[in-house]
Design an enzyme around this catalytic site. Structure first.
Site, PDB file in Angstrom:
ATOM      1  N   GLY A  46       0.831  -1.192   0.000  1.00 47.06           N
ATOM      2  CA  GLY A  46       0.000   0.000   0.000  1.00 47.06           C
ATOM      3  C   GLY A  46       0.870   1.248   0.000  1.00 47.06           C
ATOM      4  O   GLY A  46       1.985   1.227   0.528  1.00 47.06           O
ATOM      5  N   GLN A  51       3.199   9.956   0.779  1.00 46.04           N
ATOM      6  CA  GLN A  51       4.491   9.262   0.939  1.00 46.04           C
ATOM      7  C   GLN A  51       5.446   9.517  -0.223  1.00 46.04           C
ATOM      8  O   GLN A  51       6.636   9.230  -0.121  1.00 46.04           O
ATOM      9  CB  GLN A  51       4.280   7.750   1.103  1.00 46.04           C
ATOM     10  CG  GLN A  51       3.592   7.391   2.412  1.00 46.04           C
ATOM     11  CD  GLN A  51       3.348   5.896   2.505  1.00 46.04           C
ATOM     12  OE1 GLN A  51       2.370   5.394   1.993  1.00 46.04           O
ATOM     13  NE2 GLN A  51       4.253   5.182   3.148  1.00 46.04           N
ATOM     14  N   CYS A  93       5.529  -0.112   7.236  1.00 40.81           N
ATOM     15  CA  CYS A  93       5.216   1.068   6.432  1.00 40.81           C
ATOM     16  C   CYS A  93       6.448   1.425   5.606  1.00 40.81           C
ATOM     17  O   CYS A  93       7.557   1.408   6.124  1.00 40.81           O
ATOM     18  CB  CYS A  93       4.855   2.226   7.361  1.00 40.81           C
ATOM     19  SG  CYS A  93       4.449   3.736   6.496  1.00 40.81           S
ATOM     20  N   LEU A  94       6.218   1.748   4.330  1.00 41.71           N
ATOM     21  CA  LEU A  94       7.355   2.102   3.466  1.00 41.71           C
ATOM     22  C   LEU A  94       8.061   3.371   3.947  1.00 41.71           C
ATOM     23  O   LEU A  94       9.219   3.599   3.609  1.00 41.71           O
ATOM     24  CB  LEU A  94       6.894   2.261   2.018  1.00 41.71           C
ATOM     25  CG  LEU A  94       6.460   0.959   1.317  1.00 41.71           C
ATOM     26  CD1 LEU A  94       5.910   1.249  -0.062  1.00 41.71           C
ATOM     27  CD2 LEU A  94       7.613  -0.029   1.235  1.00 41.71           C
ATOM     28  N   HIS A 135      -4.833   1.778   7.325  1.00 41.32           N
ATOM     29  CA  HIS A 135      -3.455   2.278   7.457  1.00 41.32           C
ATOM     30  C   HIS A 135      -3.208   3.408   6.453  1.00 41.32           C
ATOM     31  O   HIS A 135      -2.646   4.458   6.795  1.00 41.32           O
ATOM     32  CB  HIS A 135      -2.486   1.107   7.234  1.00 41.32           C
ATOM     33  CG  HIS A 135      -1.032   1.474   7.202  1.00 41.32           C
ATOM     34  ND1 HIS A 135      -0.119   1.003   8.123  1.00 41.32           N
ATOM     35  CD2 HIS A 135      -0.313   2.257   6.354  1.00 41.32           C
ATOM     36  CE1 HIS A 135       1.078   1.494   7.849  1.00 41.32           C
ATOM     37  NE2 HIS A 135       0.997   2.256   6.766  1.00 41.32           N
ATOM     38  N   GLU A 136      -3.632   3.197   5.199  1.00 42.32           N
ATOM     39  CA  GLU A 136      -3.377   4.200   4.151  1.00 42.32           C
ATOM     40  C   GLU A 136      -4.232   5.456   4.357  1.00 42.32           C
ATOM     41  O   GLU A 136      -3.764   6.569   4.120  1.00 42.32           O
ATOM     42  CB  GLU A 136      -3.625   3.601   2.758  1.00 42.32           C
ATOM     43  CG  GLU A 136      -2.751   2.402   2.396  1.00 42.32           C
ATOM     44  CD  GLU A 136      -1.266   2.627   2.612  1.00 42.32           C
ATOM     45  OE1 GLU A 136      -0.796   3.773   2.489  1.00 42.32           O
ATOM     46  OE2 GLU A 136      -0.569   1.644   2.923  1.00 42.32           O
ATOM     47  N   HIS A 139      -2.669   7.750   6.661  1.00 43.30           N
ATOM     48  CA  HIS A 139      -1.641   8.589   6.023  1.00 43.30           C
ATOM     49  C   HIS A 139      -2.249   9.889   5.497  1.00 43.30           C
ATOM     50  O   HIS A 139      -1.638  10.958   5.597  1.00 43.30           O
ATOM     51  CB  HIS A 139      -0.996   7.858   4.841  1.00 43.30           C
ATOM     52  CG  HIS A 139       0.155   6.970   5.218  1.00 43.30           C
ATOM     53  ND1 HIS A 139       1.292   7.447   5.826  1.00 43.30           N
ATOM     54  CD2 HIS A 139       0.355   5.639   5.061  1.00 43.30           C
ATOM     55  CE1 HIS A 139       2.132   6.433   6.030  1.00 43.30           C
ATOM     56  NE2 HIS A 139       1.580   5.329   5.575  1.00 43.30           N
TER      57      HIS A 139
HETATM   58 ZN    ZN Z   1       2.366   3.412   5.632  1.00 44.44          ZN
END
Ligand code: ZN
Length: 173
Positions: A46, A51, A93-94, A135-136, A139
């Site tokens: 995701g 991000q 998380c990236l 989660h996204e 963000h």
């Molecule tokens: Zn994330």
């Protein structure tokens, strides 16, 4: 399509609220294409536009485990239902490389969004997809999964990320 740079915590942009997309045009689709390529390459399941430094309410997700890709493009996503039942998943998380934690969230959620072509859609998500969507969407509101941890644990992770960033800078010089 071109790969974009993923922003790593701590960075003030990750704490900002993203703005809705007014019109799903070729520019938005270009962003979605770039985001999905960046996500596959990372690799991750995701990615939110913030991000890659774009404060727009845009998310890409692909939780398919096999070779066959199954991308989900979410524009202006809005959660319209959250179950009372909760479940725990290990999240990463990236933007927080190398760290994972078990986070409790509603196990099911229903979502309204615009798809890749700007068409209004609804989805009922459970399991990993439900976790990933929540989660996204966090963000898009400036929230990271480490915000659900104790202050002590969160501070420790951020401290290590800062150190890691400094080391990367050093090796570039
Ligand atoms: Zn994330």
């Amino acid at each position: 399509m071109s790969k974009r740079k993923i922003i790593i915590e701590p960075d003030p942009i990750l704490r900002k609220r993203s703005e809705p997309i007014e019109k799903v045009d070729s520019q938005v689709r270009k962003l979605l294409d770039d985001m999905i390529e960046t996500m596959y390459e990372a690799p991750g399941i995701g990615l939110a536009a913030v991000q890659v430094g774009i404060l727009k309410r845009v998310i890409v997700i692909d939780i398919s485990k096999d070779e066959k890709k199954d991308p989900l493009f979410l524009i202006n996503p809005k959660i319209i239902f959250k179950s009372k039942n909760k479940s725990v998943h290990e999240e990463g998380c990236l933007s927080i490389p190398g760290y994972f934690a078990e986070i409790e969230r509603p196990s099911e959620c229903h979502l309204e969004y615009l798809d890749y072509n700007g068409k209004s859609k609804k989805i009922k998500a459970k399991g990993l997809l439900s976790t990933c969507i929540q989660h996204e969407i966090d963000h898009l509101n400036g929230t990271l999964f480490i915000d659900y941890l104790s202050k002590l644990k969160k501070d420790m992770i951020i401290k290590k990320l800062v150190k890691h960033k400094k080391e990367i800078k050093k090796s570039i010089l």
